[in-house]
Design an enzyme around this catalytic site. Structure first.
Site, PDB file in Angstrom:
ATOM      1  N   ASP A   1       0.882  -1.172   0.000  1.00  0.00           N
ATOM      2  CA  ASP A   1       0.000   0.000   0.000  1.00  0.00           C
ATOM      3  C   ASP A   1       0.921   1.224   0.000  1.00  0.00           C
ATOM      4  O   ASP A   1       2.140   1.098   0.157  1.00  0.00           O
ATOM      5  CB  ASP A   1      -0.898  -0.019   1.254  1.00  0.00           C
ATOM      6  CG  ASP A   1      -1.861   1.175   1.317  1.00  0.00           C
ATOM      7  OD1 ASP A   1      -2.260   1.686   0.254  1.00  0.00           O
ATOM      8  OD2 ASP A   1      -2.206   1.605   2.436  1.00  0.00           O
ATOM      9  N   SER A   2       0.337   2.401  -0.125  1.00  0.00           N
ATOM     10  CA  SER A   2       1.121   3.634  -0.051  1.00  0.00           C
ATOM     11  C   SER A   2       1.736   3.827   1.330  1.00  0.00           C
ATOM     12  O   SER A   2       2.701   4.563   1.486  1.00  0.00           O
ATOM     13  CB  SER A   2       0.209   4.822  -0.325  1.00  0.00           C
ATOM     14  OG  SER A   2      -0.809   4.872   0.676  1.00  0.00           O
TER      15      SER A   2
ATOM     16  N   THR B   1      -6.579   2.629  -4.469  1.00  0.00           N
ATOM     17  CA  THR B   1      -6.056   3.581  -5.451  1.00  0.00           C
ATOM     18  C   THR B   1      -5.104   2.887  -6.420  1.00  0.00           C
ATOM     19  O   THR B   1      -5.198   3.058  -7.642  1.00  0.00           O
ATOM     20  CB  THR B   1      -5.302   4.719  -4.723  1.00  0.00           C
ATOM     21  OG1 THR B   1      -6.098   5.189  -3.638  1.00  0.00           O
ATOM     22  CG2 THR B   1      -4.988   5.853  -5.659  1.00  0.00           C
TER      23      THR B   1
ATOM     24  N   GLU C   1      -2.728   7.479   9.886  1.00  0.00           N
ATOM     25  CA  GLU C   1      -1.318   7.174  10.179  1.00  0.00           C
ATOM     26  C   GLU C   1      -0.724   8.095  11.235  1.00  0.00           C
ATOM     27  O   GLU C   1       0.408   7.891  11.649  1.00  0.00           O
ATOM     28  CB  GLU C   1      -0.481   7.307   8.898  1.00  0.00           C
ATOM     29  CG  GLU C   1      -0.880   6.331   7.833  1.00  0.00           C
ATOM     30  CD  GLU C   1       0.303   5.721   7.075  1.00  0.00           C
ATOM     31  OE1 GLU C   1       1.462   6.009   7.402  1.00  0.00           O
ATOM     32  OE2 GLU C   1       0.023   4.935   6.158  1.00  0.00           O
TER      33      GLU C   1
ATOM     34  N   CYS D   1     -11.094   2.883   1.023  1.00  0.00           N
ATOM     35  CA  CYS D   1      -9.646   3.092   1.173  1.00  0.00           C
ATOM     36  C   CYS D   1      -9.226   2.274   2.380  1.00  0.00           C
ATOM     37  O   CYS D   1      -9.902   2.309   3.419  1.00  0.00           O
ATOM     38  CB  CYS D   1      -9.355   4.575   1.391  1.00  0.00           C
ATOM     39  SG  CYS D   1      -7.659   4.916   1.916  1.00  0.00           S
TER      40      CYS D   1
END
Ligand code: DGL
Length: 272
Positions: free
Chosen positions: A11-12, A76, A152, A184
């Site tokens: 993931d990002s 995404t 986060e 998300c």
């Protein structure tokens, strides 16, 4: 024949840990290798081309690290890169998308809300989902980059986090949505705040467990399960600043060592 390599998940950032949690619950004996691509965090408001390039880079690193399958634990990145990764990699690639279909089936009043990133909500893949499954329902979407950051940010106060969530879901509630889709993976870490904001009469759908089930089904069908009864290991990579990310990892997953994502050798980077 059993395959012993880890399942590569990316993931990002740390949002995909919500998917990793579901994978761990479904497949306790598998080795897991998670990559948080903090160098490009967040993906959600970037050009699709940049997310595609980066997804290829991270998936290649995971395969070079021995991954026997790739899970794109990011809506995404799935929207822009899953098809390309499937065409280019020899290992199975499992992606994820907002749960529009189950939400359309679950709504009682015909109004569903989807929280997602700009990249996901603007994608052709999401438009296709709406066309296929949401013809009969009203879909209210809300782009929430601030919630990606909030998930986060372990220094953020609980009150501030709740206020951001309240503001994000307000338009969905005003439109009467009785189902909210977490579009998300980061938002699964705000589920308690979202539940508080929407109240008990609104269902919340998270795709993580369905991704884990699909992964298990695919590995079994291809004879790729590790098997045995010994618990698998977990490894965590980040492409970002490791020392500042250890604390959020501890908050979202528990104590675990965080490693720097390996870079490809210079010669390989030059040619490929
Ligand atoms: N967690 C990701 C997703 O599911 C991306 C969040 C971001 O980097 O913007 O879409």
């Amino acid at each position: 024949m059993a395959q012993l390599g880890p399942i590569g998940v990316f993931d990002s950032g740390f949002g995909g840990l919500s998917v990793l949690r579901a994978i761990r619950a479904a497949l306790p004996e598998e080795h897991l290798l998670y990559c948080a691509d903090h160098a490009l965090f967040p993906y959600g408001e970037r050009e699709a081309g940049a997310v595609l390039t980066r997804s290829r880079h991270v998936a290649d690193a995971l395969v070079a690290g021995g991954a026997k399958a790739i899970v794109v634990a990011c809506n995404t990145a799935t929207a822009v890169a899953a098809d390309a990764l499937r065409a280019e990699l020899t290992v199975p690639v499992i992606g994820m998308e907002p749960a529009v279909k189950p939400a359309a089936a679950a709504t009682r009043n015909g109004v569903i809300g989807v929280l997602g990133t700009g990249g996901t909500l603007a994608s052709a893949r999401f438009a296709g989902l709406l066309e296929r499954y949401a013809g009969e329902v009203d879909v209210i979407t809300r782009r929430c980059p601030e919630l990606v950051e909030a998930a986060e940010d372990c220094a953020m106060s609980a009150a501030r986090r709740q206020a951001l969530v309240d503001a994000a879901v307000a338009p969905l509630l005003e439109a009467g949505a009785d189902v909210v889709v977490l579009g998300c993976t980061h938002f699964a870490f705000l589920r308690a705040e979202i539940a508080r904001a929407v109240g008990p009469s609104v269902d919340i759908i998270d795709t993580g467990p369905a991704v884990a089930r699909e992964l298990a089904r695919r590995l079994e069908a291809e004879g790729m399960l590790r098997g045995g009864s010994r618990r698998g290991s977990e490894r965590f990579w980040t492409s970002g600043e490791r020392t500042t990310l250890e604390q959020p990892l501890a908050a979202l997953w528990g104590g675990a060592e965080l490693e720097t994502m390996p870079q490809r050798p210079a010669a390989e980077q030059a040619t490929g």
